[in-house]
Design a protein around this motif. Structure first.
Motif, PDB file in Angstrom:
ATOM      1  N   LEU A   1       0.813  -1.218   0.000  1.00  0.00           N
ATOM      2  CA  LEU A   1       0.000   0.000   0.000  1.00  0.00           C
ATOM      3  C   LEU A   1       0.847   1.269   0.000  1.00  0.00           C
ATOM      4  O   LEU A   1       0.644   2.162  -0.833  1.00  0.00           O
ATOM      5  CB  LEU A   1      -0.985   0.006   1.169  1.00  0.00           C
ATOM      6  CG  LEU A   1      -1.886   1.238   1.268  1.00  0.00           C
ATOM      7  CD1 LEU A   1      -2.703   1.431  -0.009  1.00  0.00           C
ATOM      8  CD2 LEU A   1      -2.796   1.126   2.480  1.00  0.00           C
ATOM      9  N   ASP A   2       1.800   1.382   0.888  1.00  0.00           N
ATOM     10  CA  ASP A   2       2.608   2.608   0.960  1.00  0.00           C
ATOM     11  C   ASP A   2       3.401   2.822  -0.328  1.00  0.00           C
ATOM     12  O   ASP A   2       3.422   3.932  -0.872  1.00  0.00           O
ATOM     13  CB  ASP A   2       3.558   2.577   2.156  1.00  0.00           C
ATOM     14  CG  ASP A   2       2.828   2.688   3.487  1.00  0.00           C
ATOM     15  OD1 ASP A   2       1.692   3.214   3.508  1.00  0.00           O
ATOM     16  OD2 ASP A   2       3.395   2.244   4.506  1.00  0.00           O
ATOM     17  N   GLY A   3       4.041   1.779  -0.809  1.00  0.00           N
ATOM     18  CA  GLY A   3       4.843   1.904  -2.028  1.00  0.00           C
ATOM     19  C   GLY A   3       4.009   2.256  -3.250  1.00  0.00           C
ATOM     20  O   GLY A   3       4.396   3.104  -4.057  1.00  0.00           O
ATOM     21  N   LEU A   4       2.855   1.610  -3.385  1.00  0.00           N
ATOM     22  CA  LEU A   4       1.982   1.883  -4.524  1.00  0.00           C
ATOM     23  C   LEU A   4       1.425   3.302  -4.438  1.00  0.00           C
ATOM     24  O   LEU A   4       1.401   4.038  -5.434  1.00  0.00           O
ATOM     25  CB  LEU A   4       0.855   0.850  -4.582  1.00  0.00           C
ATOM     26  CG  LEU A   4       0.012   0.840  -5.848  1.00  0.00           C
ATOM     27  CD1 LEU A   4       0.841   0.459  -7.064  1.00  0.00           C
ATOM     28  CD2 LEU A   4      -1.157  -0.132  -5.690  1.00  0.00           C
ATOM     29  N   HIS A   5       0.989   3.693  -3.251  1.00  0.00           N
ATOM     30  CA  HIS A   5       0.441   5.035  -3.076  1.00  0.00           C
ATOM     31  C   HIS A   5       1.499   6.099  -3.347  1.00  0.00           C
ATOM     32  O   HIS A   5       1.186   7.186  -3.856  1.00  0.00           O
ATOM     33  CB  HIS A   5      -0.145   5.200  -1.673  1.00  0.00           C
ATOM     34  CG  HIS A   5      -0.782   6.532  -1.465  1.00  0.00           C
ATOM     35  ND1 HIS A   5      -1.899   6.944  -2.165  1.00  0.00           N
ATOM     36  CD2 HIS A   5      -0.441   7.555  -0.648  1.00  0.00           C
ATOM     37  CE1 HIS A   5      -2.221   8.163  -1.791  1.00  0.00           C
ATOM     38  NE2 HIS A   5      -1.356   8.560  -0.871  1.00  0.00           N
ATOM     39  N   ASP A   6       2.745   5.789  -3.064  1.00  0.00           N
ATOM     40  CA  ASP A   6       3.827   6.742  -3.274  1.00  0.00           C
ATOM     41  C   ASP A   6       3.889   7.224  -4.723  1.00  0.00           C
ATOM     42  O   ASP A   6       4.206   8.378  -4.986  1.00  0.00           O
ATOM     43  CB  ASP A   6       5.169   6.124  -2.858  1.00  0.00           C
ATOM     44  CG  ASP A   6       6.278   7.147  -2.761  1.00  0.00           C
ATOM     45  OD1 ASP A   6       6.007   8.304  -2.369  1.00  0.00           O
ATOM     46  OD2 ASP A   6       7.429   6.797  -3.085  1.00  0.00           O
ATOM     47  N   PHE A   7       3.568   6.362  -5.694  1.00  0.00           N
ATOM     48  CA  PHE A   7       3.574   6.856  -7.074  1.00  0.00           C
ATOM     49  C   PHE A   7       2.194   6.971  -7.702  1.00  0.00           C
ATOM     50  O   PHE A   7       1.983   7.801  -8.585  1.00  0.00           O
ATOM     51  CB  PHE A   7       4.582   6.130  -7.969  1.00  0.00           C
ATOM     52  CG  PHE A   7       4.427   4.655  -8.165  1.00  0.00           C
ATOM     53  CD1 PHE A   7       3.897   4.145  -9.336  1.00  0.00           C
ATOM     54  CD2 PHE A   7       4.879   3.756  -7.205  1.00  0.00           C
ATOM     55  CE1 PHE A   7       3.804   2.783  -9.552  1.00  0.00           C
ATOM     56  CE2 PHE A   7       4.791   2.391  -7.410  1.00  0.00           C
ATOM     57  CZ  PHE A   7       4.246   1.903  -8.587  1.00  0.00           C
ATOM     58  N   HIS A   8       1.195   6.230  -7.261  1.00  0.00           N
ATOM     59  CA  HIS A   8      -0.163   6.388  -7.799  1.00  0.00           C
ATOM     60  C   HIS A   8      -0.808   7.700  -7.345  1.00  0.00           C
ATOM     61  O   HIS A   8      -1.799   8.130  -7.922  1.00  0.00           O
ATOM     62  CB  HIS A   8      -1.040   5.206  -7.391  1.00  0.00           C
ATOM     63  CG  HIS A   8      -0.911   4.038  -8.291  1.00  0.00           C
ATOM     64  ND1 HIS A   8      -1.963   3.214  -8.579  1.00  0.00           N
ATOM     65  CD2 HIS A   8       0.137   3.546  -9.000  1.00  0.00           C
ATOM     66  CE1 HIS A   8      -1.568   2.255  -9.406  1.00  0.00           C
ATOM     67  NE2 HIS A   8      -0.296   2.447  -9.664  1.00  0.00           N
TER      68      HIS A   8
END
Length: 183
Positions: free
Chosen positions: A23-30
């Motif tokens: 979640l954190d990693g995906l949200h970082d670029f999405h």
């Protein structure tokens, strides 16, 4: 049915199914407007990213036509999530698929998207038995167009003002590769 053997290892990446830990990693670029400029969604809130991630978690294998394979691309050395890979099974009869990719801008220019995309093409051609895989991008998205050219995909079409995209007419480029060209 196609369930890849995960993780798929490349020289620098692990390609694997998504988990809620992403979640954190995906949200970082999405969540970045510069990342989604040429995508069909707007910058996502954390809740929107969480909902998208929950969908991605259920898309780790193909069972039937029109399924989507969503694969997380992470750096082998740091385990950081750097990319979001897609393979869409568009037609069983015509053995067609579509590739998609989104990478974190902090990791652009290092060949990681090319490295991951080669594996997605391999999955489509060698494991799913597709005849043709295509990719589409907004004509203004030079980075995606150049990536598909680096992969050896040929530019097949330039569709002029074919859709209203985020409030304005936009052109679309279509690239493709046949299985025999992959070999």
């Amino acid at each position: 049915m196609l369930k890849p053997t995960y993780p798929i290892e490349t020289a620098r990446l692990l390609l694997r199914p998504y988990t809620m830990d992403d979640l954190d990693g995906l949200h970082d670029f999405h969540s970045r407007p510069d990342v989604v400029r040429y995508l069909y969604w707007d910058a996502r809130t954390r809740d929107e990213t969480k909902a998208a991630l929950q969908t991605k978690i259920g898309q780790a294998e193909f069972n039937e036509e029109n399924d989507t394979l969503c694969i997380a691309a992470e750096l082998r050395d740091t385990r950081a999530l750097v990319g979001d890979m897609y393979l869409f099974w568009r037609s069983k009869e015509h053995r067609q698929g579509e590739i998609g990719f989104v990478f974190h801008p902090d990791h652009h220019g290092r060949g990681l998207a090319t490295e991951a995309s080669k594996e997605i093409l391999r999955l489509g051609f060698e494991e799913l038995g597709l005849h043709r895989i295509y990719g589409r991008c907004d004509a203004r998205n030079n980075a995606s167009a150049k990536l598909m050219e680096r992969l050896g995909m040929r530019r097949e079409a330039h569709l002029v003002e074919n859709e209203i995209f985020k409030g304005e007419w936009s052109d679309e480029l279509v690239f493709a590769m046949l299985r025999r060209e992959w070999r």
